[in-house]
Design a protein around this motif. Sequence first.
Motif, mmCIF file in Angstrom:
data_model
loop_
_atom_site.group_PDB
_atom_site.id
_atom_site.type_symbol
_atom_site.label_atom_id
_atom_site.label_comp_id
_atom_site.label_asym_id
_atom_site.label_seq_id
_atom_site.Cartn_x
_atom_site.Cartn_y
_atom_site.Cartn_z
ATOM 1 N N SER A 12 0.988 -1.079 0.048
ATOM 2 C CA SER A 12 -0.075 0.098 0.219
ATOM 3 C C SER A 12 0.792 1.298 -0.038
ATOM 4 N N GLY A 13 2.264 1.158 0.412
ATOM 5 C CA GLY A 13 3.157 2.256 0.512
ATOM 6 C C GLY A 13 2.814 3.132 1.706
ATOM 7 N N GLU A 14 1.831 2.636 2.636
ATOM 8 C CA GLU A 14 1.818 3.046 4.013
ATOM 9 C C GLU A 14 2.652 2.694 5.062
ATOM 10 N N GLN A 15 3.595 1.716 4.759
ATOM 11 C CA GLN A 15 4.455 1.208 5.761
ATOM 12 C C GLN A 15 5.808 1.007 5.264
ATOM 13 N N LEU A 16 6.778 1.085 5.935
ATOM 14 C CA LEU A 16 8.201 0.774 5.661
ATOM 15 C C LEU A 16 8.770 -0.306 6.658
ATOM 16 N N MET A 17 9.359 -1.287 6.167
ATOM 17 C CA MET A 17 9.942 -2.492 6.926
ATOM 18 C C MET A 17 11.349 -2.384 7.103
ATOM 19 N N ALA A 18 11.995 -2.081 8.268
ATOM 20 C CA ALA A 18 13.205 -1.707 8.539
ATOM 21 C C ALA A 18 14.045 -2.972 9.216
ATOM 22 N N ALA A 19 14.810 -3.835 8.828
ATOM 23 C CA ALA A 19 15.421 -4.661 9.603
ATOM 24 C C ALA A 19 16.796 -4.400 10.319
ATOM 25 N N THR A 20 17.047 -4.886 11.424
ATOM 26 C CA THR A 20 18.352 -4.075 11.979
ATOM 27 C C THR A 20 18.989 -5.276 13.068
ATOM 28 N N SER A 21 19.825 -4.734 13.922
ATOM 29 C CA SER A 21 20.195 -5.751 15.137
ATOM 30 C C SER A 21 20.682 -4.939 16.169
ATOM 31 N N ILE A 22 20.338 -5.198 17.427
ATOM 32 C CA ILE A 22 20.752 -4.665 18.411
ATOM 33 C C ILE A 22 21.498 -5.277 19.429
ATOM 34 N N SER A 23 22.182 -4.760 20.508
ATOM 35 C CA SER A 23 23.089 -5.351 21.184
ATOM 36 C C SER A 23 22.398 -5.819 22.325
ATOM 37 N N THR A 24 22.354 -6.996 22.865
ATOM 38 C CA THR A 24 22.036 -7.483 24.204
ATOM 39 C C THR A 24 23.155 -8.364 25.015
ATOM 40 N N ALA A 25 22.655 -8.645 26.235
ATOM 41 C CA ALA A 25 23.558 -9.322 27.169
ATOM 42 C C ALA A 25 24.220 -10.561 26.547
ATOM 43 N N ASP A 26 23.396 -11.132 25.752
ATOM 44 C CA ASP A 26 23.843 -12.365 24.959
ATOM 45 C C ASP A 26 24.411 -12.196 23.745
ATOM 46 N N GLY A 27 24.455 -10.923 23.285
ATOM 47 C CA GLY A 27 25.251 -10.826 21.783
ATOM 48 C C GLY A 27 24.290 -9.901 21.086
ATOM 49 N N ASN A 28 24.344 -10.095 19.809
ATOM 50 C CA ASN A 28 23.373 -8.987 18.908
ATOM 51 C C ASN A 28 21.976 -9.951 18.697
ATOM 52 N N GLU A 29 20.946 -9.287 18.570
ATOM 53 C CA GLU A 29 19.729 -9.615 18.420
ATOM 54 C C GLU A 29 19.043 -9.053 17.207
ATOM 55 N N ARG A 30 18.354 -10.085 16.266
ATOM 56 C CA ARG A 30 17.622 -9.487 15.239
ATOM 57 C C ARG A 30 16.422 -8.816 15.656
ATOM 58 N N VAL A 31 16.070 -7.623 14.973
ATOM 59 C CA VAL A 31 14.799 -6.974 15.280
ATOM 60 C C VAL A 31 14.419 -6.271 13.930
ATOM 61 N N THR A 32 13.109 -6.434 13.840
ATOM 62 C CA THR A 32 12.651 -5.553 12.483
ATOM 63 C C THR A 32 11.503 -4.541 12.975
ATOM 64 N N TYR A 33 11.613 -3.630 12.499
ATOM 65 C CA TYR A 33 10.463 -2.636 12.766
ATOM 66 C C TYR A 33 9.615 -2.535 11.592
ATOM 67 N N ILE A 34 8.191 -2.450 11.894
ATOM 68 C CA ILE A 34 7.139 -1.936 10.947
ATOM 69 C C ILE A 34 6.724 -0.731 11.057
ATOM 70 N N ILE A 35 7.206 0.410 10.379
ATOM 71 C CA ILE A 35 6.977 1.742 10.611
ATOM 72 C C ILE A 35 5.670 2.126 9.575
ATOM 73 N N THR A 36 4.652 2.471 10.480
ATOM 74 C CA THR A 36 3.416 3.006 9.825
ATOM 75 C C THR A 36 3.608 4.351 9.507
ATOM 76 N N LEU A 37 3.269 5.046 8.450
ATOM 77 C CA LEU A 37 3.469 6.517 7.921
ATOM 78 C C LEU A 37 2.285 7.058 8.052
#
Length: 373
Positions: free
Chosen positions: A346-371
């Motif tokens: 629809s063009g109303e959302q963007l999906m951004a995949a990244t990683s964040i640092s945690t105590a156990d290492g890097n964790e995959r995280v995905t954000y669904i950004i609604t505009l």
Amino acid sequence: MMQHKRWKQIILTAVATTLLGSTAACGGERTDDRQVIDSNGKQITVMEGKAPAGLDVIVESIQELRGLQGMDWVNGETILAVRPNLSRQAQVIEGKERYPINLLTRSLKDGTEDVLLPADEDQYAGMLSPDKKVLFYKRLEESVGYGYMLDMDTREAVPVLDRQTPDELIRDYEGEWIDSEHVVFPTMSGAIYAVDTKGSGELLAETDDLALYNVHMLGDRLYYIGAGDKLYLKEGDQPARVLLESVNWVIPSPDQQSLALVRRTREGEMTLYLADLDGKERLTLSKGMQIFGAAWSRDGTRLAYNIMSADKGASGLFVADAVTGKVTQVAVDIESLANPLQWSPSGEQLMAATSISTADGNERVTYIITLRQ
């Protein structure tokens, strides 16, 4: 550094770099009307209320999906992603259990997940055909692997090439659907193939360029980037010629009438601009130390991308109007991307995949950004 490690290089650089400045060169100053989501030291800022002057792309909401990496949209309510499959056999590496990464679909409404092909192998870089009937993906070891076509109805997978020798290995994010029946991709040996959904392939070019990447086929025009960051164009049966130099990425528009190009214009500076099919510049959009993750909206009217800046310039997620050239910053603080951005149908959302640092290492995280429209 080898070209197939370019995404890995960007991610590591982004994690190691402190992004400076809170004012976007193309966007306007941020205000105090904001909501900050703090997750294990990862902060995402969501603008509230009216847009600041010059900033008219507003975040309505963010959905955070922990532990998985989004790759494509199945439809407006379901995404394609990967995550460790805890039901499979784990390997012990350096004293830690590591589970195979499997492809799955994830509902954004109720969170249900469906593993497409449970297996003790790493599946990655899933790309759905335009009609969403077939999935092109890789079975990876580190950043290379062999390509497969998966029928989304029968869940049967076939290899894209008959042979599976080191010459047929494909770098993780290489490959692009030409239409709903064919994928084009380069191999590690410098060959370029077009393959149909049954795995029947045609050799389009044999370049012997081991640095070959970022291949696109527009009609009878074959574009690719080779050694020395040179952008080549091969038209029909004619020999390939150098179209431009110092090119990092080329992203054709959905209507195949324009190219979005990221070029190194001077030391420490990348420039994103729109060009015609011969590389002639039409419109400059942005500059930055790194520009990556660029993705066209499905209707070809907008281009989303990430910028990293080493000084007082803009850093973050931006959306450019492909007609007027107006660039606005999306007020979401995401430092790095694991793969290119993905627009929803629809063009109303963007999906951004990244990683964040945690105590156990890097964790995959995905954000669904609604505009906010």
